[in-house]
Design a protein around this motif. Sequence first.
Motif, PDB file in Angstrom:
ATOM      1  N   ARG A 123       0.835  -1.212   0.000  1.00 32.24           N
ATOM      2  CA  ARG A 123       0.000   0.000   0.000  1.00 32.24           C
ATOM      3  C   ARG A 123       0.863   1.253   0.000  1.00 32.24           C
ATOM      4  NH1 ARG A 123      -3.542   0.348   4.838  1.00 32.24           N
ATOM      5  NH2 ARG A 123      -4.413   2.120   3.695  1.00 32.24           N
ATOM      6  N   TYR A 124       1.961   1.214   0.725  1.00 36.91           N
ATOM      7  CA  TYR A 124       2.861   2.366   0.783  1.00 36.91           C
ATOM      8  C   TYR A 124       3.503   2.656  -0.577  1.00 36.91           C
ATOM      9  CZ  TYR A 124       3.134   3.598   5.759  1.00 36.91           C
ATOM     10  OH  TYR A 124       2.868   4.073   7.023  1.00 36.91           O
ATOM     11  N   LEU A 125       3.707   1.618  -1.366  1.00 40.77           N
ATOM     12  CA  LEU A 125       4.433   1.786  -2.621  1.00 40.77           C
ATOM     13  C   LEU A 125       3.726   2.742  -3.577  1.00 40.77           C
ATOM     14  CD1 LEU A 125       6.983   0.913  -4.069  1.00 40.77           C
ATOM     15  CD2 LEU A 125       5.688  -0.928  -5.143  1.00 40.77           C
ATOM     16  N   ASP A 126       2.395   2.739  -3.559  1.00 41.83           N
ATOM     17  CA  ASP A 126       1.654   3.680  -4.412  1.00 41.83           C
ATOM     18  C   ASP A 126       2.027   5.122  -4.064  1.00 41.83           C
ATOM     19  OD1 ASP A 126       0.376   1.612  -5.692  1.00 41.83           O
ATOM     20  OD2 ASP A 126      -1.389   1.671  -4.396  1.00 41.83           O
ATOM     21  N   SER A 127       2.134   5.416  -2.779  1.00 41.00           N
ATOM     22  CA  SER A 127       2.501   6.760  -2.335  1.00 41.00           C
ATOM     23  C   SER A 127       3.946   7.077  -2.696  1.00 41.00           C
ATOM     24  CB  SER A 127       2.308   6.894  -0.823  1.00 41.00           C
ATOM     25  OG  SER A 127       0.987   6.580  -0.446  1.00 41.00           O
ATOM     26  N   ILE A 128       4.831   6.092  -2.546  1.00 39.82           N
ATOM     27  CA  ILE A 128       6.260   6.298  -2.805  1.00 39.82           C
ATOM     28  C   ILE A 128       6.510   6.651  -4.258  1.00 39.82           C
ATOM     29  CG2 ILE A 128       8.500   5.150  -2.872  1.00 39.82           C
ATOM     30  CD1 ILE A 128       7.618   3.540  -0.413  1.00 39.82           C
ATOM     31  N   ILE A 129       5.852   5.931  -5.186  1.00 34.92           N
ATOM     32  CA  ILE A 129       6.130   6.167  -6.608  1.00 34.92           C
ATOM     33  C   ILE A 129       5.670   7.550  -7.046  1.00 34.92           C
ATOM     34  CG2 ILE A 129       3.969   5.197  -7.524  1.00 34.92           C
ATOM     35  CD1 ILE A 129       7.536   4.797  -8.977  1.00 34.92           C
ATOM     36  N   VAL A 191       1.354  11.856 -14.174  1.00 31.58           N
ATOM     37  CA  VAL A 191       0.003  12.271 -14.540  1.00 31.58           C
ATOM     38  C   VAL A 191      -0.830  11.083 -15.000  1.00 31.58           C
ATOM     39  CG1 VAL A 191      -1.351  13.661 -16.161  1.00 31.58           C
ATOM     40  CG2 VAL A 191       0.712  14.625 -15.118  1.00 31.58           C
ATOM     41  N   THR A 192      -0.237  10.213 -15.813  1.00 35.46           N
ATOM     42  CA  THR A 192      -0.966   9.055 -16.332  1.00 35.46           C
ATOM     43  C   THR A 192      -1.372   8.098 -15.210  1.00 35.46           C
ATOM     44  OG1 THR A 192       0.278   9.188 -18.412  1.00 35.46           O
ATOM     45  CG2 THR A 192      -0.879   7.120 -17.945  1.00 35.46           C
ATOM     46  N   LEU A 193      -0.434   7.801 -14.326  1.00 34.52           N
ATOM     47  CA  LEU A 193      -0.739   6.898 -13.217  1.00 34.52           C
ATOM     48  C   LEU A 193      -1.762   7.513 -12.267  1.00 34.52           C
ATOM     49  CD1 LEU A 193       2.816   5.503 -12.356  1.00 34.52           C
ATOM     50  CD2 LEU A 193       0.988   4.362 -13.623  1.00 34.52           C
ATOM     51  N   ARG A 194      -1.673   8.837 -12.102  1.00 30.05           N
ATOM     52  CA  ARG A 194      -2.635   9.511 -11.223  1.00 30.05           C
ATOM     53  C   ARG A 194      -4.051   9.385 -11.779  1.00 30.05           C
ATOM     54  NH1 ARG A 194      -3.164  10.198  -6.297  1.00 30.05           N
ATOM     55  NH2 ARG A 194      -3.969  12.153  -5.513  1.00 30.05           N
ATOM     56  N   LYS A 195      -4.204   9.574 -13.088  1.00 30.01           N
ATOM     57  CA  LYS A 195      -5.516   9.451 -13.714  1.00 30.01           C
ATOM     58  C   LYS A 195      -6.024   8.011 -13.634  1.00 30.01           C
ATOM     59  CE  LYS A 195      -5.193  13.343 -16.917  1.00 30.01           C
ATOM     60  NZ  LYS A 195      -5.210  13.770 -18.346  1.00 30.01           N
ATOM     61  N   MET A 196      -5.115   7.053 -13.819  1.00 27.75           N
ATOM     62  CA  MET A 196      -5.503   5.644 -13.730  1.00 27.75           C
ATOM     63  C   MET A 196      -6.004   5.303 -12.331  1.00 27.75           C
ATOM     64  SD  MET A 196      -2.613   3.503 -15.844  1.00 27.75           S
ATOM     65  CE  MET A 196      -3.316   1.982 -15.187  1.00 27.75           C
ATOM     66  N   SER A 197      -5.320   5.817 -11.318  1.00 30.13           N
ATOM     67  CA  SER A 197      -5.700   5.504  -9.937  1.00 30.13           C
ATOM     68  C   SER A 197      -7.074   6.066  -9.580  1.00 30.13           C
ATOM     69  CB  SER A 197      -4.648   6.049  -8.971  1.00 30.13           C
ATOM     70  OG  SER A 197      -4.611   7.473  -9.008  1.00 30.13           O
ATOM     71  N   ASP A 204      -4.197  -2.469  -4.247  1.00 27.22           N
ATOM     72  CA  ASP A 204      -3.121  -1.691  -3.638  1.00 27.22           C
ATOM     73  C   ASP A 204      -1.766  -2.182  -4.143  1.00 27.22           C
ATOM     74  OD1 ASP A 204      -4.773  -0.072  -2.107  1.00 27.22           O
ATOM     75  OD2 ASP A 204      -4.854  -1.511  -0.462  1.00 27.22           O
ATOM     76  N   GLY A 205      -0.941  -1.237  -4.513  1.00 25.56           N
ATOM     77  CA  GLY A 205       0.394  -1.574  -4.982  1.00 25.56           C
ATOM     78  C   GLY A 205       0.521  -1.703  -6.483  1.00 25.56           C
ATOM     79  N   PHE A 206      -0.603  -1.848  -7.188  1.00 26.07           N
ATOM     80  CA  PHE A 206      -0.545  -2.050  -8.635  1.00 26.07           C
ATOM     81  C   PHE A 206       0.047  -0.822  -9.328  1.00 26.07           C
ATOM     82  CE2 PHE A 206      -1.902  -2.724 -12.955  1.00 26.07           C
ATOM     83  CZ  PHE A 206      -1.901  -4.097 -13.098  1.00 26.07           C
ATOM     84  N   ILE A 207      -0.423   0.361  -8.937  1.00 26.05           N
ATOM     85  CA  ILE A 207       0.092   1.600  -9.521  1.00 26.05           C
ATOM     86  C   ILE A 207       1.576   1.769  -9.194  1.00 26.05           C
ATOM     87  CG2 ILE A 207       0.008   4.127  -9.347  1.00 26.05           C
ATOM     88  CD1 ILE A 207      -2.184   3.060 -11.079  1.00 26.05           C
ATOM     89  N   GLY A 208       1.932   1.446  -7.953  1.00 24.26           N
ATOM     90  CA  GLY A 208       3.320   1.590  -7.536  1.00 24.26           C
ATOM     91  C   GLY A 208       4.268   0.703  -8.323  1.00 24.26           C
TER      92      GLY A 208
END
Length: 265
Positions: A123-129, A191-197, A204-208
């Motif tokens: 879950r943290y990895l999404d925030s880190i990336i 920007v792309t990952l933010r829109k996807m999320s 959790d973690g997929f975006i990261g």
Amino acid sequence: MYPTLEIFGFFIYTFGTILAFSWLLFIVLLHRFAWKKGFTKSIFGSIVPFTLSIFFFGRLFYILSEWVDQKFILIDLLHGNIIDSVKLFFIPEEYFFSLFGGIFGFMLVFLWKTRTIKKDRVRYLDSIIFAFLYSAILWYFWTLLGGQVYGIPFNSPISIVYNHSNTIIKDHIPLFPISVLYMILCAVLAVTLRKMSKKILLPDGFIGFMGMGIFSIFLFLWEFLSGSREDMFYDTFYLSLNQIGAIIGIVISILWLINLSSKSK
């Protein structure tokens, strides 16, 4: 570290200043994104362990990769010249850090701090990336001005020539604009990952891991266009230290993405 400014007799090493500011921005964004993920008490409350670990391993990995030119620092330490060795290790005159070493140092502390809450690591990895990509835009912009990250000789309309004195590049030849590519990559990817999320419900973690994997792929490929890629690892494995780190990032990302996809079905 270049560019250097002198104000009223005081020297300001602008790249070091921006590097510190980028790190602070990274921490602020980490808190912000972690809070949005539901972490009311983040593990990033104390930045001292992360800062020391990133700096130490960033320097250590650089010295190991540039062993022919930098080995005297550790050799002097073994011979008892402790003060000068420590000074050269912790107060470098130029930008002598390893990106992979810094990431390794960060992850080492991250894994230690989450040893009792392993289920939250993903879950943290999404925030880190997200924090990494946004702060990296500023960092790569300043490497563009000072020439700390530069490309191979490349004569074209988009090439960069460093003619000013406040740069570590003294040849004044056209170079591939690799810093610009990294800036664009970080911006587009963030920007792309933010829109996807926001639009797609993902585990959790997929975006990261997706962000880490894509960045690692481009890092591996664009290192072939780097003007400073030939280190000790290149002489041995024909790949730079950053490329070896990128391969590790790609493999970890693919394995975790497969694992998360299978669990979400």
